[in-house]
Design a protein around this motif. Structure first.
Motif, short mmCIF file in Angstrom:
data_model
loop_
_atom_site.label_atom_id
_atom_site.label_comp_id
_atom_site.label_asym_id
_atom_site.label_seq_id
_atom_site.Cartn_x
_atom_site.Cartn_y
_atom_site.Cartn_z
N TYR A 1 -7.88 -0.22 5.27
CA TYR A 1 -7.74 1.18 4.89
C TYR A 1 -7.76 2.13 6.10
CZ TYR A 1 -8.34 -0.27 0.07
OH TYR A 1 -8.17 -0.87 -1.16
N ASP B 1 -6.07 3.90 9.41
CA ASP B 1 -4.72 4.25 9.84
C ASP B 1 -4.57 4.12 11.35
OD1 ASP B 1 -6.34 6.28 10.60
OD2 ASP B 1 -5.10 7.92 9.77
N ASN C 1 1.89 4.93 1.65
CA ASN C 1 2.15 5.24 3.05
C ASN C 1 0.93 5.77 3.79
OD1 ASN C 1 4.79 4.40 2.94
ND2 ASN C 1 5.61 6.42 2.39
N SER D 1 4.01 -2.96 8.26
CA SER D 1 2.88 -2.55 9.08
C SER D 1 2.01 -3.79 9.31
CB SER D 1 2.06 -1.45 8.38
OG SER D 1 2.84 -0.29 8.20
N ARG E 1 -2.03 4.57 3.31
CA ARG E 1 -2.96 3.44 3.35
C ARG E 1 -4.30 3.78 2.71
NH1 ARG E 1 -2.59 0.57 9.21
NH2 ARG E 1 -4.34 -0.57 8.32
N MET F 1 0.83 -1.19 0.00
CA MET F 1 0.00 0.00 0.00
C MET F 1 0.87 1.25 0.00
SD MET F 1 -2.92 -1.07 2.80
CE MET F 1 -4.07 0.17 2.21
N VAL G 1 2.53 -4.49 4.04
CA VAL G 1 1.54 -4.69 5.11
C VAL G 1 1.35 -6.18 5.35
CG1 VAL G 1 -0.83 -4.27 5.86
CG2 VAL G 1 0.37 -2.54 4.50
#
Length: 617
Positions: A605, A607, A523, A579, A525, A521, A545
């Motif tokens: 999606y 954060d 940065n 992540s 997201r 993804m 991710v």
């Protein structure tokens, strides 16, 4: 009524040594006949108690004596009149159980007409004299004296089956106890093959509904001692009859009776959520003043029964925390060890213990230190104000004992420190000596030792400073852990992005790590890139991710607070440039496809950062 409840609970507890644990319930059909019973004036309280106190534990004998005294004044007689008829060819097959509000649990197919009718009204002596003479109820003590073997008892039963059938089992167990072990095994084999044995079993099962619970307990104890399998219909009928009776009297139980119900159910290996929930409420309402032994017994029973009740655990933990000064240190540690085993993290109680350690680390012995570090690392607990001081105090207490610590204890405490991202130099230097490593690889639980040493190696490479990164412990490779990425999650991701080109499954990473799914993804997201772009990992504004599909067990009970191993894995994945997104398997399984897609889309999606403190799931 409290005396009755007390007798019920304490007598059931005597079965804990004779009831084998069986997680899988398979009811074996036995070839039972159905004898109708010839019975006269039998008192269900007196029939079994006469002479039964011999050979019992003192506490049980005392209770029985108390019961006998309470019955001496009873003037009512109970009568049953039936002709003895044997139906030898009938085989009793497993049947479902049913219950009603008035009676204990019995098997379907048994009508009220088939049950023995008990007359609870007083009878005059004139009525008795005009009745037809009937056989006297069998006395198990007299029967055991007259018979020389278990088969003799069954022969007596087959000639004139008399109520109660439980007396025959008690007589057989009395005889079995007085012979040698080899002869006992031989006698029990003959008992099972005796043609009257199945008839006696069915008679007892039919009598269970009207028997006093003390007699049920005596019978069940004798039956289990004689080796009748727990998963037969007869034993299950007795067990369940003793239970649904306990439930009927629950509102009349004393506080102590209710507390002991946990141990009773654990002894029976019966996870009755209804009983446990009701008893938990009573324990919570009467927690103050509850002794240490009782509280520990409740938690141990919850562990054995796999019963998790957050309100109950929190009530006990809060009580111990608010009365912290009255408990010995080893008692508090014992509570925390049981809470850890149940997956429950009590923050306030753990904070108080950590503060106590910081104040007086010299009061700890080696066993205390190992246990405290295990609990804190497993539950991933961090003291908000004194965490660094706690870790330094524990390391200092260990350093002064460094040359007196066994290799396995040293490995255990260093492993716990690693989970908490703390690396005491003196302890690690001692552990990584060749002689210590060699000992750990060749003695004790070598499989567990190798796993912990691999964790240490990984932590030194990914978490440690420059000095630790040069340390390498030569170890045999770990077996490749089986990976089963969730097919459900793969299906959801495919629906989300209309194909599998945007994610990779079962990605193997260094240090024996693997992740269920990897996606790429930007940065922020907000955008997902396809794996067909081979330059994606090195492209600017790009992040890898890791999607992990996790069960409830990786969290502390009823929270989103990750336990130690999951917290360490997240930390290490972050160090490797990932992540991390956690997908809850148990939640996904409950959702329809469109709802599951919405749930996963929100996770990917969003954060939001991973939680490090308690929040409700």
């Amino acid at each position: 009524m409290n005396n009755k409840a007390h007798s019920l609970l304490w007598n059931i507890r005597q079965l804990s040594t004779s009831l084998p644990r069986s997680r899988v319930l398979r009811i074996y059909p036995l070839g039972f006949g159905r004898p109708e019973v010839v019975h006269s004036q039998w008192n269900p309280r007196n029939g079994l108690l006469t002479g039964f106190d011999e050979g019992l534990q003192p506490s049980v004998r005392y209770l029985f004596q108390g019961i006998s005294k309470s019955v001496d004044g009873c003037t009512q007689t109970k009568g049953i009149s039936r002709a003895a008829v044997f139906k030898r060819d009938r085989v009793l097959c497993p049947r479902r159980f049913s219950s009603d509000s008035e009676h204990s649990l019995v098997s379907d197919g048994t009508s009220d007409r088939d049950l023995m009718k008990v007359n609870f009204h007083p009878t005059s002596s004139a009525d008795v004299l005009t009745r037809k003479t009937r056989p006297t109820p069998v006395n198990h003590k007299k029967l055991a004296q007259e018979c020389n073997s278990l088969s003799d008892v069954l022969d007596t039963f087959s000639k004139a089956p008399t109520f109660p059938g439980s007396s025959y089992f008690l007589a057989m167990w009395t005889i079995a106890k007085r012979v040698s072990e080899d002869k006992r095994r031989f006698e029990i084999q003959l008992m099972f093959s005796h043609p009257a044995f199945s008839l006696l079993c069915e008679q007892l099962m039919r009598e269970a509904k009207i028997m006093h619970y003390d007699h049920l307990l005596f019978s069940l104890n004798a039956i289990m001692k004689l080796g009748v399998p727990q998963n037969t219909l007869m034993v299950q009928t007795l067990l369940r009859t003793i239970q649904m009776k306990a439930l009927k009297e629950l509102d009349r139980f004393s506080v102590l009776n209710t507390q002991h119900m946990f141990e009773v159910l654990a002894a029976m290996d019966h996870r009755s959520v209804v009983l446990l929930n009701e008893c938990s409420k009573a324990v919570i309402d009467n927690i103050h003043g509850c002794p240490f032994k009782v509280l520990i017994g409740i938690l141990q029973s919850c562990r054995d029964l796999r019963y998790q009740n957050e309100d109950l655990f929190k009530s006990i933990a809060d009580y111990v925390a608010t009365t912290f000064e009255i408990w010995k240190l080893k008692q508090v540690i014992f509570f925390l060890m049981l809470f850890e085993n149940l997956g429950f993290r009590p923050p306030e109680l753990m904070d108080k213990l950590m503060e106590k350690v910081v104040e007086d680390p010299g009061s700890l012995n080696m066993k205390n230190i190992v246990s405290i570090l295990h609990v804190c690392s497993s539950l991933n607990h961090i003291h908000r104000g004194q965490n660094r001081e706690f870790l330094e105090a524990m390391a200092s207490a260990l350093t002064v004992r460094l040359h007196h610590i066994s290799s396995e204890n040293l490995l255990s405490v260093v492993y716990s420190f690693c989970l908490m991202n703390y690396f005491p130099l003196a302890l690690i230097n001692q552990l990584t000596k060749k002689t210590i490593i060699s000992e750990l690889l060749t003695s004790g639980d070598t499989e567990k030792n190798i796993h912990k040493l691999h964790v240490l190696n990984t932590c030194l490479k990914l978490d440690g400073n420059a000095h630790y990164k040069t340390v390498h412990i030569p170890l045999p490779p770990l077996p490749q852990s089986p990976s089963h990425p969730s097919d459900r999650v793969a299906e959801v991701l495919s629906n989300l992005w209309e194909g599998e080109g945007y994610f990779s499954r079962n990605v193997q990473l260094p240090h024996n790590y693997h992740i269920d799914f990897e996606i790429r993804m930007d940065n922020n997201r907000t955008q997902v890139f396809p794996f067909s772009d081979v330059d994606a990992p090195s492209a600017p504004n790009m992040q890898r991710v890791a999607v992990l599909c996790v069960p409830k067990s990786v969290y502390c009970l009823n929270s989103s607070h990750p336990r130690g191993l999951l917290a360490m894995k997240i930390r290490h994945l972050n160090a490797m440039g990932f992540s991390v997104i956690l997908i809850h398997n148990w939640k996904l399984r409950k959702l329809r496809m469109e709802d599951a897609v919405a749930y996963v889309k929100t996770k990917i999606y969003s954060d939001e950062t991973l939680p490090t403190t308690d929040t409700t799931v």
